[in-house]
Design a protein around this motif. Structure first.
Motif, short mmCIF file in Angstrom:
data_model
loop_
_atom_site.label_atom_id
_atom_site.label_comp_id
_atom_site.label_asym_id
_atom_site.label_seq_id
_atom_site.Cartn_x
_atom_site.Cartn_y
_atom_site.Cartn_z
N SER A 107 0.82 -1.21 0.00
CA SER A 107 0.00 0.00 0.00
C SER A 107 0.86 1.26 0.00
O SER A 107 1.98 1.27 0.49
N ILE A 108 0.30 2.32 -0.57
CA ILE A 108 0.96 3.61 -0.68
C ILE A 108 0.03 4.66 -0.10
O ILE A 108 -1.16 4.67 -0.39
N SER A 109 0.59 5.53 0.73
CA SER A 109 -0.19 6.66 1.23
C SER A 109 -0.24 7.72 0.13
O SER A 109 0.79 8.25 -0.29
N VAL A 110 -1.43 8.00 -0.37
CA VAL A 110 -1.59 8.92 -1.50
C VAL A 110 -1.25 10.34 -1.04
O VAL A 110 -1.82 10.84 -0.06
N ILE A 124 4.72 12.51 -10.44
CA ILE A 124 4.78 11.97 -9.08
C ILE A 124 4.07 10.61 -9.02
O ILE A 124 4.56 9.66 -8.40
N LEU A 125 2.91 10.51 -9.69
CA LEU A 125 2.16 9.26 -9.70
C LEU A 125 2.99 8.12 -10.28
O LEU A 125 3.03 7.02 -9.73
N ARG A 126 3.64 8.38 -11.40
CA ARG A 126 4.44 7.34 -12.04
C ARG A 126 5.59 6.89 -11.16
O ARG A 126 5.93 5.71 -11.12
N ASN A 127 6.20 7.84 -10.44
CA ASN A 127 7.29 7.49 -9.54
C ASN A 127 6.82 6.64 -8.37
O ASN A 127 7.58 5.85 -7.81
N LEU A 130 1.73 4.48 -9.35
CA LEU A 130 0.31 4.70 -9.58
C LEU A 130 0.11 5.28 -10.98
O LEU A 130 1.07 5.59 -11.68
N SER A 131 -1.14 5.43 -11.39
CA SER A 131 -1.42 6.00 -12.71
C SER A 131 -2.65 6.90 -12.63
O SER A 131 -3.39 6.88 -11.66
N VAL A 132 -2.84 7.68 -13.70
CA VAL A 132 -3.95 8.63 -13.76
C VAL A 132 -5.22 7.90 -14.14
O VAL A 132 -5.24 7.11 -15.09
N VAL A 164 -5.29 3.58 -9.59
CA VAL A 164 -5.38 4.88 -10.26
C VAL A 164 -5.82 5.97 -9.29
O VAL A 164 -6.46 5.70 -8.27
N VAL A 165 -5.47 7.21 -9.64
CA VAL A 165 -5.91 8.39 -8.91
C VAL A 165 -6.61 9.30 -9.92
O VAL A 165 -6.05 9.62 -10.96
N SER A 166 -7.84 9.68 -9.62
CA SER A 166 -8.63 10.53 -10.52
C SER A 166 -8.52 11.98 -10.08
O SER A 166 -8.37 12.28 -8.89
N PHE A 167 -8.63 12.90 -11.07
CA PHE A 167 -8.42 14.32 -10.79
C PHE A 167 -9.57 15.17 -11.32
O PHE A 167 -10.16 14.87 -12.37
#
Length: 332
Positions: A107-110, A124-127, A130-132, A164-167
């Motif tokens: 797990s990653i703390s977003v 930052i997401l790619r590092n 994670l992805s968009v 994924v993280v949505s924006f």
């Protein structure tokens, strides 16, 4: 009277036999029911328990089998995520209980992306692995890059690698383009900058000024920093001095310089501009109203710029004979 006694006698016998029959049927039913229930097992709830706890508490006659192992954000490693059959179901002895075991989580703390540009957030997401996800836009009066207004998952929430993280992003209104600095660039470089800025090249005028490279941009109209409409034209003045045999020759010129009167000593700096470019050739402190001479090696034609305490004082045009010494210098 005898008939009534006869009826009562046989009714009693019939009732007794009927009671025995129903009693036998009832006892038979109870026996079968007890026998049937002894062969059924009520499945316990193993979700959230460790595999060790499941093995210690499993009912006899129930066979355990691991169906799969997968990552989970909420269930620790080695604990039960799902089970089939579900808890409370009645199953026969010998039935298999299929379990899904947790592998824990990578797990990653977003982090918070609020206020950051979308380009930086994506990096930052790619590092982080994670992805968009989904992108939604809201028009914004601010100019510049699109920025993050909201995100899901929120800052501090846990997410698995690969998720994924949505924006929700701002969408800047295109008002125009700020004109970059084109002076001191070559004409080809200036054209490239205009193209990237969605601006067009207008009229080109030429001047011949020593000390600047051939086809170097001397002036631009409008000046740098102005906001222009897309495809608006920009006029340029470029230097038009091609290197000739005359420009390649070196001249040595003696220049006499007289300083103005004053009350205190001043720091004198002299810059030479000729076909070879710009160069500082003299730096020294002098008393007011003094004179001094400089021997200047000149490539082609050129001039000197004189500064007193870093403030421009005078420009002197240079001329002379090849390989000779000219003791005159004209100021203008």
């Amino acid at each position: 009277m005898r008939f009534i006694k006869f009826v009562i006698k046989w009714f009693s016998i019939f009732s007794f036999l009927l009671a025995i029959l129903f009693g036998g049927i009832w006892f038979l039913f109870q026996g079968v029911q007890k026998l049937f229930h002894k062969s059924l097992i009520i499945v316990p709830n193993f979700k959230g328990l460790s595999l060790v706890e499941v093995l210690e508490n499993r009912p006899k006659g129930l066979h355990l089998e691991i169906l799969e192992k997968k990552k989970s954000l909420t269930i620790p490693k080695g604990y039960i995520i799902e089970q089939t059959p579900k808890s409370g179901e009645r199953v026969k002895e010998g039935r298999r209980l299929l379990m899904t075991i947790s592998l824990g989580s990578d797990s990653i703390s977003v982090p918070s992306f609020i206020g950051k540009s979308f380009r930086k957030s994506n990096l930052i997401l790619r590092n982080l692995g994670l992805s968009v996800g989904t992108k939604a836009f809201i028009k914004s009066k601010d100019s510049g890059q699109s920025k993050v207004l909201s995100q899901s998952p929120k800052s501090g929430e846990l997410a698995l690698k690969g998720s994924v993280v949505s924006f929700l992003l701002s969408k800047p209104v295109k008002r125009g383009r700020r004109l970059p600095m084109l002076e001191e660039h070559s004409l080809s470089k200036a054209k490239e900058i205009l193209l990237k800025s969605n601006l067009s090249l207008g009229k080109i005028r030429k001047k011949s000024i020593p000390g600047f490279k051939h086809l170097e941009v001397l002036e631009q109209f409008p000046p740098a920093g102005n906001i222009l409409k897309i495809d608006e034209k920009v006029d340029l003045v470029i230097n038009n001095i091609e290197e000739t045999n005359e420009n390649k020759q070196i001249k040595t010129i003696k220049v006499d310089i007289k300083l103005p009167p004053g009350l205190k000593r001043q720091f004198v700096k002299v810059d030479k501009m000729d076909f070879s470019g710009k160069k500082t050739i003299y730096e020294k402190s002098h008393s007011p109203a003094t004179s001094f001479s400089l021997k200047v090696k000149l490539k082609g034609s050129g001039y000197l710029n004189i500064y007193l305490d870093d403030i421009f004082y005078k420009k002197i045009k240079l001329s002379g004979e090849v390989n000779g010494i000219n003791h005159r210098a004209n100021g203008y």
